[in-house]
Design an enzyme around this catalytic site. Sequence first.
Site, mmCIF file in Angstrom:
data_model
loop_
_atom_site.group_PDB
_atom_site.id
_atom_site.type_symbol
_atom_site.label_atom_id
_atom_site.label_comp_id
_atom_site.label_asym_id
_atom_site.label_seq_id
_atom_site.Cartn_x
_atom_site.Cartn_y
_atom_site.Cartn_z
ATOM 1 N N GLU A 133 0.842 -1.212 0.000
ATOM 2 C CA GLU A 133 0.000 0.000 0.000
ATOM 3 C C GLU A 133 0.874 1.258 0.000
ATOM 4 O O GLU A 133 0.543 2.260 -0.627
ATOM 5 C CB GLU A 133 -0.922 -0.001 1.236
ATOM 6 C CG GLU A 133 -2.065 -1.006 1.114
ATOM 7 C CD GLU A 133 -2.789 -1.264 2.435
ATOM 8 O OE1 GLU A 133 -2.116 -1.292 3.481
ATOM 9 O OE2 GLU A 133 -4.016 -1.432 2.413
ATOM 10 N N GLU A 152 -2.993 -10.177 4.055
ATOM 11 C CA GLU A 152 -3.828 -9.879 5.235
ATOM 12 C C GLU A 152 -4.881 -10.948 5.511
ATOM 13 O O GLU A 152 -5.109 -11.328 6.657
ATOM 14 C CB GLU A 152 -4.540 -8.523 5.059
ATOM 15 C CG GLU A 152 -3.675 -7.316 5.344
ATOM 16 C CD GLU A 152 -2.890 -6.837 4.139
ATOM 17 O OE1 GLU A 152 -2.723 -7.619 3.173
ATOM 18 O OE2 GLU A 152 -2.427 -5.683 4.165
HETATM 19 N N1 COA Z 1 5.362 -7.622 11.379
HETATM 20 C C1 COA Z 1 6.262 -7.898 12.346
HETATM 21 N N2 COA Z 1 7.319 -8.702 12.151
HETATM 22 C C2 COA Z 1 7.466 -9.255 10.932
HETATM 23 C C3 COA Z 1 6.576 -9.001 9.871
HETATM 24 C C4 COA Z 1 5.474 -8.142 10.133
HETATM 25 N N3 COA Z 1 4.584 -7.810 9.180
HETATM 26 N N4 COA Z 1 6.985 -9.678 8.786
HETATM 27 C C5 COA Z 1 8.086 -10.329 9.151
HETATM 28 N N5 COA Z 1 8.395 -10.087 10.442
HETATM 29 C C6 COA Z 1 9.508 -10.615 11.227
HETATM 30 C C7 COA Z 1 9.278 -12.085 11.580
HETATM 31 O O1 COA Z 1 8.488 -12.196 12.747
HETATM 32 C C8 COA Z 1 10.691 -12.572 11.770
HETATM 33 O O2 COA Z 1 11.149 -12.190 13.042
HETATM 34 P P1 COA Z 1 12.038 -13.245 13.929
HETATM 35 O O3 COA Z 1 13.237 -13.572 13.068
HETATM 36 O O4 COA Z 1 12.384 -12.440 15.138
HETATM 37 O O5 COA Z 1 11.162 -14.413 14.173
HETATM 38 C C9 COA Z 1 11.487 -11.765 10.741
HETATM 39 O O6 COA Z 1 10.676 -10.641 10.413
HETATM 40 C C10 COA Z 1 11.775 -12.538 9.472
HETATM 41 O O7 COA Z 1 10.553 -13.069 9.009
HETATM 42 P P2 COA Z 1 10.363 -14.642 8.680
HETATM 43 O O8 COA Z 1 8.897 -14.928 8.662
HETATM 44 O O9 COA Z 1 11.200 -15.473 9.558
HETATM 45 O O10 COA Z 1 10.980 -14.666 7.217
HETATM 46 P P3 COA Z 1 10.543 -15.570 5.982
HETATM 47 O O11 COA Z 1 11.562 -15.306 4.939
HETATM 48 O O12 COA Z 1 10.300 -16.978 6.392
HETATM 49 O O13 COA Z 1 9.145 -14.955 5.502
HETATM 50 C C11 COA Z 1 7.578 -13.223 4.957
HETATM 51 C C12 COA Z 1 9.064 -13.636 5.066
HETATM 52 C C13 COA Z 1 7.565 -11.732 4.621
HETATM 53 C C14 COA Z 1 6.901 -14.026 3.854
HETATM 54 C C15 COA Z 1 6.883 -13.509 6.314
HETATM 55 O O14 COA Z 1 7.650 -12.926 7.356
HETATM 56 C C16 COA Z 1 5.486 -12.932 6.408
HETATM 57 O O15 COA Z 1 4.566 -13.494 5.855
HETATM 58 N N6 COA Z 1 5.353 -11.808 7.123
HETATM 59 C C17 COA Z 1 4.040 -11.207 7.379
HETATM 60 C C18 COA Z 1 3.547 -10.475 6.164
HETATM 61 C C19 COA Z 1 2.153 -9.971 6.394
HETATM 62 O O16 COA Z 1 1.249 -10.700 6.768
HETATM 63 N N7 COA Z 1 1.969 -8.675 6.125
HETATM 64 C C20 COA Z 1 0.687 -8.052 6.218
HETATM 65 C C21 COA Z 1 0.485 -7.520 7.547
HETATM 66 S S1 COA Z 1 -1.054 -6.625 7.596
#
Ligand code: COA
Length: 274
Positions: free
Chosen positions: A128, A148
Amino acid sequence: MSEKQFEHIKIEQNKENNYAIISINRPEKLNALHTITLREIAEALENMALDKSIRCVVLRGTKEYTKKPAFSAGADLSVRGHPAIDPENLMDQCHAMYIRHKYYDIIESFPKPLIAAVDGYALGGGFELALVCDIIIASKRSIFGFPEIKRGIAPLNGGTQRLIRNLGKIRTKTMIYFGEHYSAEEMYNWGIISFLVDNGQFEDFVHQKASWIGNAATKSLFVIKKAIDYGSQAPLNLGLQFEHLGYAINSQSKDVIEGVTAFLHKREPKFTGE
Ligand code: COA
């Protein structure tokens, strides 16, 4: 630009080419967006709007990533709203949403060109955020999407409204209903991304485009940006009025004289942004 210290973002300035870089600096959370992050971006841009030495801004995720490269992985899921906001209170929730929308609006209405330089994840609120920029430059390894729905929430920081204006109903609903990841190439083919760049050329390319805009006719770009952004929301005859007014504003600029004179003298123009 004052030397104000920010907690969630980092500011740099390329003085030679008149552009600034705002880097979201939360690598441990893949640059997830807390309300503070959005407030700081909006505040930095409000300062830059008045700074004549800045004629273009690049918004990006930090280059110094520690886990994965990211523009932003969206809303910070590890916090729930502002500490003062009561999650059970509907009015508080509405106010929290109002504040977030306000920051996205401030970012979108920045009067100078704003480039989203996306290298890595641009998900949810991060996507966004890219959508309120004028130009998206993405490296080929970047990943976009609205996850989301998988978290039981919805992309309501403009996601349902801004995307539909670019992509139409079918693609917007497909993206948002299923919450899947999309490659940068797919987003480029759908017309969401302005430039798709090889990973190794990303930094040079962003610098090249920001430098070009930083040395261009800033007042013309102001008029063009406002006419497109507001005119596209209005009926054609009203939109054309933005062009009339914009023409008057731009005609007052020194750069219009410089641009035309340079052409007639067969030399490169040197625009000052005045
Ligand atoms: N908010 C807070 N922390 C987040 C985050 C978010 N939106 N996205 C990633 N992180 C953090 C993870 O908790 C992790 O922290 P940790 O190492 O202390 O556990 C770190 O960033 C790395 O993320 P991780 O999930 O381990 O990496 P990945 O490569 O396996 O996956 C993503 C990457 C982006 C696909 C996955 O982190 C994800 O789906 N994040 C959420 C995205 C989301 O739902 N966004 C919309 C929110 S409204």
